[in-house]
Design an enzyme around this catalytic site. Structure first.
Site, PDB file in Angstrom:
ATOM      1  N   ASN A 146      -3.413   0.690   1.580  1.00  0.00           N
ATOM      2  CA  ASN A 146      -3.248   0.466   0.070  1.00  0.00           C
ATOM      3  C   ASN A 146      -2.846  -1.051  -0.121  1.00  0.00           C
ATOM      4  O   ASN A 146      -3.172  -1.730   0.599  1.00  0.00           O
ATOM      5  CB  ASN A 146      -1.744   1.524  -0.155  1.00  0.00           C
ATOM      6  CG  ASN A 146      -0.886   0.822   0.854  1.00  0.00           C
ATOM      7  OD1 ASN A 146      -0.169  -0.272   0.810  1.00  0.00           O
ATOM      8  ND2 ASN A 146      -0.139   1.529   1.700  1.00  0.00           N
TER       9      ASN A 146
ATOM     10  N   ALA B 295       8.258  -1.255   2.720  1.00  0.00           N
ATOM     11  CA  ALA B 295       6.797  -0.865   3.053  1.00  0.00           C
ATOM     12  C   ALA B 295       6.191   0.246   2.265  1.00  0.00           C
ATOM     13  O   ALA B 295       6.963   1.214   2.068  1.00  0.00           O
ATOM     14  CB  ALA B 295       6.553  -0.690   4.451  1.00  0.00           C
TER      15      ALA B 295
ATOM     16  N   LYS C  14     -18.416   3.450  16.042  1.00  0.00           N
ATOM     17  CA  LYS C  14     -18.697   3.344  14.578  1.00  0.00           C
ATOM     18  C   LYS C  14     -19.466   4.330  13.830  1.00  0.00           C
ATOM     19  O   LYS C  14     -20.655   4.742  14.389  1.00  0.00           O
ATOM     20  CB  LYS C  14     -19.349   1.975  14.394  1.00  0.00           C
ATOM     21  CG  LYS C  14     -19.613   1.497  12.669  1.00  0.00           C
ATOM     22  CD  LYS C  14     -20.515   0.144  12.743  1.00  0.00           C
ATOM     23  CE  LYS C  14     -20.922   0.268  11.249  1.00  0.00           C
ATOM     24  NZ  LYS C  14     -21.824  -0.890  11.031  1.00  0.00           N
TER      25      LYS C  14
ATOM     26  N   ILE D 271       9.500   7.958   7.666  1.00  0.00           N
ATOM     27  CA  ILE D 271      10.591   7.039   8.605  1.00  0.00           C
ATOM     28  C   ILE D 271      11.702   7.030   8.070  1.00  0.00           C
ATOM     29  O   ILE D 271      12.828   7.044   8.734  1.00  0.00           O
ATOM     30  CB  ILE D 271       9.687   5.811   8.625  1.00  0.00           C
ATOM     31  CG1 ILE D 271       8.304   5.854   9.035  1.00  0.00           C
ATOM     32  CG2 ILE D 271      10.642   4.802   9.545  1.00  0.00           C
ATOM     33  CD1 ILE D 271       7.713   4.324   8.997  1.00  0.00           C
TER      34      ILE D 271
ATOM     35  N   PHE E 265      12.467   2.587  -1.460  1.00  0.00           N
ATOM     36  CA  PHE E 265      11.718   2.377  -2.511  1.00  0.00           C
ATOM     37  C   PHE E 265      10.947   3.431  -3.004  1.00  0.00           C
ATOM     38  O   PHE E 265      10.567   4.470  -2.168  1.00  0.00           O
ATOM     39  CB  PHE E 265      10.624   1.066  -2.205  1.00  0.00           C
ATOM     40  CG  PHE E 265      11.368  -0.184  -2.409  1.00  0.00           C
ATOM     41  CD1 PHE E 265      12.285  -1.051  -1.609  1.00  0.00           C
ATOM     42  CD2 PHE E 265      10.772  -0.936  -3.302  1.00  0.00           C
ATOM     43  CE1 PHE E 265      12.766  -2.297  -1.394  1.00  0.00           C
ATOM     44  CE2 PHE E 265      11.377  -2.377  -3.412  1.00  0.00           C
ATOM     45  CZ  PHE E 265      12.261  -2.891  -2.658  1.00  0.00           C
TER      46      PHE E 265
ATOM     47  N   LYS F  63      13.549  11.201  -5.343  1.00  0.00           N
ATOM     48  CA  LYS F  63      13.420  10.456  -3.843  1.00  0.00           C
ATOM     49  C   LYS F  63      14.420  10.262  -3.290  1.00  0.00           C
ATOM     50  O   LYS F  63      14.780  10.560  -2.127  1.00  0.00           O
ATOM     51  CB  LYS F  63      12.442   9.536  -3.872  1.00  0.00           C
ATOM     52  CG  LYS F  63      11.026   9.848  -3.422  1.00  0.00           C
ATOM     53  CD  LYS F  63      10.000   8.772  -3.556  1.00  0.00           C
ATOM     54  CE  LYS F  63       8.512   9.207  -3.753  1.00  0.00           C
ATOM     55  NZ  LYS F  63       7.760   8.395  -4.177  1.00  0.00           N
TER      56      LYS F  63
HETATM   57  O1  PMT Z   1       3.981  -5.447  -0.979  1.00  0.00           O
HETATM   58  P1  PMT Z   1       3.880  -5.815  -2.522  1.00  0.00           P
HETATM   59  O2  PMT Z   1       2.567  -5.987  -2.953  1.00  0.00           O
HETATM   60  O3  PMT Z   1       4.710  -6.730  -2.605  1.00  0.00           O
HETATM   61  O4  PMT Z   1       4.266  -4.457  -3.275  1.00  0.00           O
HETATM   62  C1  PMT Z   1       5.627  -4.160  -3.295  1.00  0.00           C
HETATM   63  C2  PMT Z   1       5.693  -2.408  -3.209  1.00  0.00           C
HETATM   64  C3  PMT Z   1       4.982  -2.015  -4.616  1.00  0.00           C
HETATM   65  C4  PMT Z   1       4.773  -1.990  -2.249  1.00  0.00           C
HETATM   66  C5  PMT Z   1       7.064  -2.149  -3.175  1.00  0.00           C
HETATM   67  O5  PMT Z   1       7.816  -2.571  -4.271  1.00  0.00           O
HETATM   68  C6  PMT Z   1       7.350  -0.433  -2.936  1.00  0.00           C
HETATM   69  O6  PMT Z   1       7.413   0.274  -3.825  1.00  0.00           O
HETATM   70  N1  PMT Z   1       7.463   0.130  -1.745  1.00  0.00           N
HETATM   71  C7  PMT Z   1       7.448   1.494  -1.471  1.00  0.00           C
HETATM   72  C8  PMT Z   1       5.949   2.013  -1.470  1.00  0.00           C
HETATM   73  C9  PMT Z   1       6.029   3.458  -1.064  1.00  0.00           C
HETATM   74  O7  PMT Z   1       5.377   3.755  -0.212  1.00  0.00           O
HETATM   75  O8  PMT Z   1       6.735   4.014  -1.974  1.00  0.00           O
HETATM   76  P2  PMT Z   1       6.815   6.002  -1.970  1.00  0.00           P
HETATM   77  O9  PMT Z   1       7.335   6.347  -3.151  1.00  0.00           O
HETATM   78  O10 PMT Z   1       5.426   6.339  -1.352  1.00  0.00           O
HETATM   79  O11 PMT Z   1       7.897   6.125  -0.509  1.00  0.00           O
HETATM   80  C10 PMT Z   1       9.137   6.172  -0.898  1.00  0.00           C
HETATM   81  C11 PMT Z   1       9.827   5.532   0.320  1.00  0.00           C
HETATM   82  O12 PMT Z   1       9.567   6.415   1.563  1.00  0.00           O
HETATM   83  C12 PMT Z   1       9.546   4.149   0.689  1.00  0.00           C
HETATM   84  O13 PMT Z   1      10.724   3.397   0.931  1.00  0.00           O
HETATM   85  C13 PMT Z   1       8.673   4.073   1.874  1.00  0.00           C
HETATM   86  O14 PMT Z   1       8.772   2.857   2.601  1.00  0.00           O
HETATM   87  C14 PMT Z   1       9.198   5.250   2.604  1.00  0.00           C
HETATM   88  N2  PMT Z   1       8.174   6.150   3.495  1.00  0.00           N
HETATM   89  C15 PMT Z   1       6.921   6.705   2.986  1.00  0.00           C
HETATM   90  C16 PMT Z   1       6.298   7.375   3.746  1.00  0.00           C
HETATM   91  C17 PMT Z   1       6.750   7.524   5.048  1.00  0.00           C
HETATM   92  N3  PMT Z   1       5.994   8.235   5.980  1.00  0.00           N
HETATM   93  N4  PMT Z   1       7.746   6.865   5.517  1.00  0.00           N
HETATM   94  C18 PMT Z   1       8.686   6.495   4.519  1.00  0.00           C
HETATM   95  O15 PMT Z   1       9.609   6.000   5.347  1.00  0.00           O
END
Ligand code: PMT
Length: 394
Positions: free
Chosen positions: A204, A269, A283, A302, A318, A332
């Site tokens: 992404n 992340a 490949k 996670i 996030f 969330k």
């Molecule tokens: O890296 P930059 O270019 O500065 O951009 C910043 C950002 C937009 C990436 C950042 O501000 C942000 O929003 N990060 C979270 C992105 C995300 O994956 O959001 P989500 O809504 O899909 O996931 C929600 C939360 O679950 C996040 O905290 C994510 O880290 C966590 N997650 C998601 C999937 C997974 N399998 N395990 C997780 O822990």
């Protein structure tokens, strides 16, 4: 905040009046010293007008007044900010040459120093400049990383002076209490990559900037910081322990390994929600067929694993949303059982993914919502940490 702003002779000197104004808005009293060359780029009169004080241009004080200006100023000053700092000035600081008002003042100054080097990329990368910067860093001077972009000479690269709001944030950092001293924080940043074959992957647009800014801000506030980062092109923030990972599974393992020693976890992340069920060991050739079908499996969440750990750290999630920002973030927050969730609108190209700025809504478990207006990511990071500190158990 009693600030001496030293301006040396680079094109970025034209930003000095704006910088003075913004420092004042942040509560600073600012006295300005210009080198003779800086006075060719920016008018002393403009700086005297915005600062409300005479600008120091000469090494020698007014003989009628008596006293030694630079010594008196050094007694008053709490911080010296040199922005921009040219290669010449950096060299003088490194060896202690005092042959103009600014370099003389720098030798008399006893409090903290922040410098913002700004010059053409090839000058910045010159071994002498890098050596001089290393000398200053070893002396405890806070050296800001120059920004990358289009330079005044037409070249593209590192060497731009950071914008005034970022300089002000760095100055404030020196006056902020080390309110995360003794805390251990784990930050995740960047994207994950999930392999399709040895040369292709899905990922992404996360650059890691938001997470790296949080790691840097937390470290400056005294925390012991571990940064678990997916693939990015960013340098590791100074003083932060960096673990690099590629896939979501590697990120999960790195997080879980360090969970017991982390009091706070911040999950900035952008973890891939899905990964190919199997990655081809060779490949995939276009001659293999006209269509390619991939089957994906869901990656483990996670955050869910973190929130169910015992003892449970303080968890900041996030939410990257393109619609119904607040409603989706609230959902969330409760589904992921976090203490705070930071929601950003990733449908807006000027913030969120890969931008230097962000604008977020922070929602707490008790429902309190705080809007943090658009600002550089380092500013957003500090505001988020303010909200974390307010809620930490003592
Ligand atoms: O890296 P930059 O270019 O500065 O951009 C910043 C950002 C937009 C990436 C950042 O501000 C942000 O929003 N990060 C979270 C992105 C995300 O994956 O959001 P989500 O809504 O899909 O996931 C929600 C939360 O679950 C996040 O905290 C994510 O880290 C966590 N997650 C998601 C999937 C997974 N399998 N395990 C997780 O822990």
């Amino acid at each position: 905040m009693n600030i001496v702003l030293g301006v040396s002779g680079g094109i970025a000197a034209y930003k000095a009046p704006d910088l003075v104004r913004r420092l004042q808005d942040a509560g600073a009293d600012v006295r300005v010293i210009l080198t003779p060359n800086a006075a060719r780029f920016v008018s002393p009169l403009s700086l005297a007008t915005v600062s409300g004080h005479g600008v120091i241009l000469e090494q020698w004080g007014d003989p009628d007044k008596g006293g030694v200006d630079h010594i008196e100023l050094a007694r008053w000053a709490e911080l010296l900010l040199i922005a921009p700092a040219t290669a010449n000035l950096i060299a003088k600081l490194a060896v202690g040459i005092a042959d103009d008002a600014l370099s003389t003042y720098a030798v008399a100054h006893r409090a903290g120093i922040v410098i913002a080097p700004a010059m053409n990329t090839s000058m910045l990368l010159h071994p002498t400049v890098q050596q001089n910067l290393a000398v200053l860093r070893a002396r405890g001077i806070d050296i800001m990383e120059p920004d990358e972009g289009l330079l005044a000479c037409g070249d593209e690269g590192a060497g731009r002076m950071p914008d005034p709001p970022i300089l002000v944030e760095r100055v404030q950092q020196h006056f902020r209490a080390r309110d995360l001293q003794g805390r251990s924080i784990l930050v995740t940043a960047g994207p994950t990559r999930e392999a399709i074959d040895p040369v292709r992957f899905i990922s992404n647009r996360s650059s890691g900037k938001m997470g790296y800014a949080l790691a840097e801000a937390a470290q400056r506030r005294g925390a012991a910081v571990r940064l678990v980062s997916g693939p990015t092109s960013l340098p590791s923030p100074a003083g932060v322990t960096l673990t690099r990972v590629t896939t979501a599974l590697e990120m999960r393992d790195a997080v879980l390994q360090n969970l017991a020693s982390s009091q706070i976890v911040i999950k900035a992340a952008a973890v891939a929600d899905f990964a190919p069920v199997a990655s081809s060991p060779r490949k995939i050739k276009k001659e293999d067929g006209n269509e390619l079908t991939l089957t994906f499996r869901k990656n483990p969440d996670i955050l869910t694993a973190i929130a169910s750990a015992s003892p449970r750290p303080f968890v900041v999630a996030f939410a990257a949303e393109t619609e119904a920002l607040e409603a989706n973030a609230r959902e969330k927050l409760s589904r992921k059982d976090a203490d705070l969730i930071v929601a950003n609108d990733v449908g807006d190209a000027s913030i969120g993914f890969d931008s230097d700025q962000n604008e977020v809504l922070v929602i707490a478990r008790d429902g309190t919502t705080t809007k943090i207006e658009r600002a550089p990511k380092i500013v957003i990071a500090n505001r988020i940490l303010d909200l974390v500190v307010e809620r930490l158990p003592q």
